[in-house]
Design a protein around this motif. Sequence first.
Motif, PDB file in Angstrom:
ATOM      1  N   VAL A 135       0.831  -1.196   0.000  1.00  0.00           N
ATOM      2  CA  VAL A 135       0.000   0.000   0.000  1.00  0.00           C
ATOM      3  C   VAL A 135       0.871   1.253   0.000  1.00  0.00           C
ATOM      4  CG1 VAL A 135      -1.710   1.307   1.330  1.00  0.00           C
ATOM      5  CG2 VAL A 135      -1.982  -1.150   1.014  1.00  0.00           C
ATOM      6  N   ALA A 136       1.953   1.264   0.770  1.00  0.00           N
ATOM      7  CA  ALA A 136       2.857   2.416   0.790  1.00  0.00           C
ATOM      8  C   ALA A 136       3.468   2.637  -0.599  1.00  0.00           C
ATOM      9  CB  ALA A 136       3.955   2.217   1.836  1.00  0.00           C
ATOM     10  N   ALA A 137       3.829   1.559  -1.279  1.00  0.00           N
ATOM     11  CA  ALA A 137       4.392   1.678  -2.627  1.00  0.00           C
ATOM     12  C   ALA A 137       3.355   2.248  -3.601  1.00  0.00           C
ATOM     13  CB  ALA A 137       4.880   0.312  -3.113  1.00  0.00           C
ATOM     14  N   THR A 138       2.100   1.818  -3.440  1.00  0.00           N
ATOM     15  CA  THR A 138       1.034   2.340  -4.298  1.00  0.00           C
ATOM     16  C   THR A 138       0.835   3.833  -4.065  1.00  0.00           C
ATOM     17  OG1 THR A 138      -0.064   0.183  -4.252  1.00  0.00           O
ATOM     18  CG2 THR A 138      -1.392   2.061  -4.946  1.00  0.00           C
ATOM     19  N   VAL A 139       0.839   4.252  -2.808  1.00  0.00           N
ATOM     20  CA  VAL A 139       0.673   5.674  -2.481  1.00  0.00           C
ATOM     21  C   VAL A 139       1.838   6.477  -3.047  1.00  0.00           C
ATOM     22  CG1 VAL A 139       0.635   7.330  -0.578  1.00  0.00           C
ATOM     23  CG2 VAL A 139      -0.766   5.270  -0.457  1.00  0.00           C
ATOM     24  N   GLN A 140       3.062   5.974  -2.908  1.00  0.00           N
ATOM     25  CA  GLN A 140       4.227   6.680  -3.435  1.00  0.00           C
ATOM     26  C   GLN A 140       4.163   6.816  -4.953  1.00  0.00           C
ATOM     27  OE1 GLN A 140       7.651   4.515  -2.068  1.00  0.00           O
ATOM     28  NE2 GLN A 140       7.593   5.435  -0.028  1.00  0.00           N
ATOM     29  N   ARG A 141       3.671   5.782  -5.609  1.00  0.00           N
ATOM     30  CA  ARG A 141       3.604   5.802  -7.075  1.00  0.00           C
ATOM     31  C   ARG A 141       2.509   6.760  -7.566  1.00  0.00           C
ATOM     32  NH1 ARG A 141       2.890   0.863  -7.560  1.00  0.00           N
ATOM     33  NH2 ARG A 141       0.665   0.771  -8.026  1.00  0.00           N
ATOM     34  N   ARG A 142       1.355   6.741  -6.922  1.00  0.00           N
ATOM     35  CA  ARG A 142       0.238   7.576  -7.376  1.00  0.00           C
ATOM     36  C   ARG A 142       0.321   9.012  -6.876  1.00  0.00           C
ATOM     37  NH1 ARG A 142      -4.917   3.550  -6.683  1.00  0.00           N
ATOM     38  NH2 ARG A 142      -4.285   2.062  -8.274  1.00  0.00           N
ATOM     39  N   PHE A 143       0.960   9.212  -5.725  1.00  0.00           N
ATOM     40  CA  PHE A 143       1.059  10.545  -5.122  1.00  0.00           C
ATOM     41  C   PHE A 143       2.513  10.833  -4.765  1.00  0.00           C
ATOM     42  CE2 PHE A 143      -3.098   8.754  -4.156  1.00  0.00           C
ATOM     43  CZ  PHE A 143      -3.962   9.764  -4.545  1.00  0.00           C
ATOM     44  N   PRO A 144       3.314  11.217  -5.734  1.00  0.00           N
ATOM     45  CA  PRO A 144       4.742  11.426  -5.464  1.00  0.00           C
ATOM     46  C   PRO A 144       5.020  12.536  -4.443  1.00  0.00           C
ATOM     47  CG  PRO A 144       4.230  11.774  -7.803  1.00  0.00           C
ATOM     48  CD  PRO A 144       2.981  11.404  -7.128  1.00  0.00           C
ATOM     49  N   THR A 145       4.112  13.499  -4.311  1.00  0.00           N
ATOM     50  CA  THR A 145       4.338  14.575  -3.338  1.00  0.00           C
ATOM     51  C   THR A 145       4.185  14.085  -1.905  1.00  0.00           C
ATOM     52  OG1 THR A 145       2.018  15.248  -3.463  1.00  0.00           O
ATOM     53  CG2 THR A 145       3.576  16.376  -4.925  1.00  0.00           C
ATOM     54  N   LEU A 146       3.581  12.923  -1.727  1.00  0.00           N
ATOM     55  CA  LEU A 146       3.382  12.368  -0.374  1.00  0.00           C
ATOM     56  C   LEU A 146       4.383  11.249  -0.062  1.00  0.00           C
ATOM     57  CD1 LEU A 146      -0.511  12.149  -0.292  1.00  0.00           C
ATOM     58  CD2 LEU A 146       0.941  13.900   0.708  1.00  0.00           C
ATOM     59  N   ARG A 147       5.489  11.244  -0.784  1.00  0.00           N
ATOM     60  CA  ARG A 147       6.481  10.183  -0.607  1.00  0.00           C
ATOM     61  C   ARG A 147       6.905  10.027   0.859  1.00  0.00           C
ATOM     62  NH1 ARG A 147       9.046   7.487  -4.213  1.00  0.00           N
ATOM     63  NH2 ARG A 147       8.473   8.888  -5.884  1.00  0.00           N
ATOM     64  N   ASP A 148       7.079  11.159   1.566  1.00  0.00           N
ATOM     65  CA  ASP A 148       7.537  11.093   2.954  1.00  0.00           C
ATOM     66  C   ASP A 148       6.463  10.564   3.901  1.00  0.00           C
ATOM     67  OD1 ASP A 148       9.923  12.159   2.090  1.00  0.00           O
ATOM     68  OD2 ASP A 148       9.373  14.219   2.615  1.00  0.00           O
ATOM     69  N   TRP A 149       5.205  10.639   3.498  1.00  0.00           N
ATOM     70  CA  TRP A 149       4.113  10.237   4.394  1.00  0.00           C
ATOM     71  C   TRP A 149       3.414   8.957   3.939  1.00  0.00           C
ATOM     72  CZ3 TRP A 149       4.442  15.471   2.854  1.00  0.00           C
ATOM     73  CH2 TRP A 149       4.970  16.301   3.843  1.00  0.00           C
ATOM     74  N   ALA A 150       3.921   8.315   2.914  1.00  0.00           N
ATOM     75  CA  ALA A 150       3.274   7.120   2.372  1.00  0.00           C
ATOM     76  C   ALA A 150       3.174   6.008   3.418  1.00  0.00           C
ATOM     77  CB  ALA A 150       4.036   6.618   1.144  1.00  0.00           C
ATOM     78  N   GLN A 151       4.210   5.829   4.208  1.00  0.00           N
ATOM     79  CA  GLN A 151       4.194   4.785   5.239  1.00  0.00           C
ATOM     80  C   GLN A 151       3.138   5.101   6.303  1.00  0.00           C
ATOM     81  OE1 GLN A 151       6.118   2.149   4.691  1.00  0.00           O
ATOM     82  NE2 GLN A 151       5.315   1.069   6.458  1.00  0.00           N
ATOM     83  N   ASP A 152       3.026   6.371   6.697  1.00  0.00           N
ATOM     84  CA  ASP A 152       2.019   6.761   7.690  1.00  0.00           C
ATOM     85  C   ASP A 152       0.605   6.561   7.145  1.00  0.00           C
ATOM     86  OD1 ASP A 152       4.029   7.485   9.433  1.00  0.00           O
ATOM     87  OD2 ASP A 152       4.001   9.601   8.822  1.00  0.00           O
ATOM     88  N   ILE A 153       0.400   6.909   5.892  1.00  0.00           N
ATOM     89  CA  ILE A 153      -0.915   6.730   5.268  1.00  0.00           C
ATOM     90  C   ILE A 153      -1.266   5.249   5.198  1.00  0.00           C
ATOM     91  CG2 ILE A 153      -2.163   6.959   3.075  1.00  0.00           C
ATOM     92  CD1 ILE A 153      -0.696   9.660   2.713  1.00  0.00           C
ATOM     93  N   ALA A 154      -0.291   4.422   4.840  1.00  0.00           N
ATOM     94  CA  ALA A 154      -0.535   2.975   4.785  1.00  0.00           C
ATOM     95  C   ALA A 154      -0.869   2.420   6.172  1.00  0.00           C
ATOM     96  CB  ALA A 154       0.685   2.265   4.198  1.00  0.00           C
ATOM     97  N   GLN A 155      -0.173   2.895   7.178  1.00  0.00           N
ATOM     98  CA  GLN A 155      -0.433   2.435   8.551  1.00  0.00           C
ATOM     99  C   GLN A 155      -1.846   2.840   8.991  1.00  0.00           C
ATOM    100  OE1 GLN A 155       1.653   0.558  10.504  1.00  0.00           O
ATOM    101  NE2 GLN A 155      -0.049   0.444  11.935  1.00  0.00           N
ATOM    102  N   GLU A 156      -2.247   4.065   8.699  1.00  0.00           N
ATOM    103  CA  GLU A 156      -3.593   4.525   9.050  1.00  0.00           C
ATOM    104  C   GLU A 156      -4.643   3.711   8.294  1.00  0.00           C
ATOM    105  OE1 GLU A 156      -6.677   6.584  10.820  1.00  0.00           O
ATOM    106  OE2 GLU A 156      -4.552   6.588  11.358  1.00  0.00           O
ATOM    107  N   ALA A 157      -4.386   3.418   7.033  1.00  0.00           N
ATOM    108  CA  ALA A 157      -5.317   2.607   6.245  1.00  0.00           C
ATOM    109  C   ALA A 157      -5.435   1.205   6.833  1.00  0.00           C
ATOM    110  CB  ALA A 157      -4.862   2.545   4.790  1.00  0.00           C
TER     111      ALA A 157
END
Length: 184
Positions: free
Chosen positions: A13-35
């Motif tokens: 999920v973190a990789a998907t967020v990083q790929r689709r939202f490059p501006t959120l690269r630093d927060w992709a892991q946090d977003i995946a954890q919340e999801a």
Amino acid sequence: MFTENYPTWLRLVAATVQRRFPTLRDWAQDIAQEALCRTLEVWMRDKWPSSRHPLPYMRTVAHHLACDAVGTKEHPTEQSDLASLVEQSRRTRHEALTPLDPLNDIVRPAVSGMKDTQRKVVAQAQAEGADEDTIAASLQVPRQQVRSLASKAARELRDMAEVKAHVRPGHLRKQRRGEEDTGE
């Protein structure tokens, strides 16, 4: 199912967020954890069947969280910035604001500023807690006239600048073109 697969799901999920939202690269892991946390909560509450896989739902939740994060003008605050904000608020908050008492701080001063009319008498009596029958008996007028005077007094109070600031916009009356207050 969650305990053995969550590290893999977090990574996917973190990789998907990083790929689709490059501006959120630093927060992709946090977003995946919340999801993951939200998915687990729904999974436990709704008792989904074991045939339904939670990863698609988790990806959808992460996508929505990322869209919300991109849509806001603010980015998540870093831990170091948060500490300085807390310290700054402690220094600047030296006085506590006391809430207004609407009756004593707004209504009574405004009523005292009204012209000496029956409207003012009705408004003062209502501010003191008198009911329409008591006011009608003391003024020796019909109860319907007290209602009319109370309505006109309320409109006059809402139009006062010191009261208007505390009235919700939906409760302010829009005057019709050519309408004038005829008094009593």
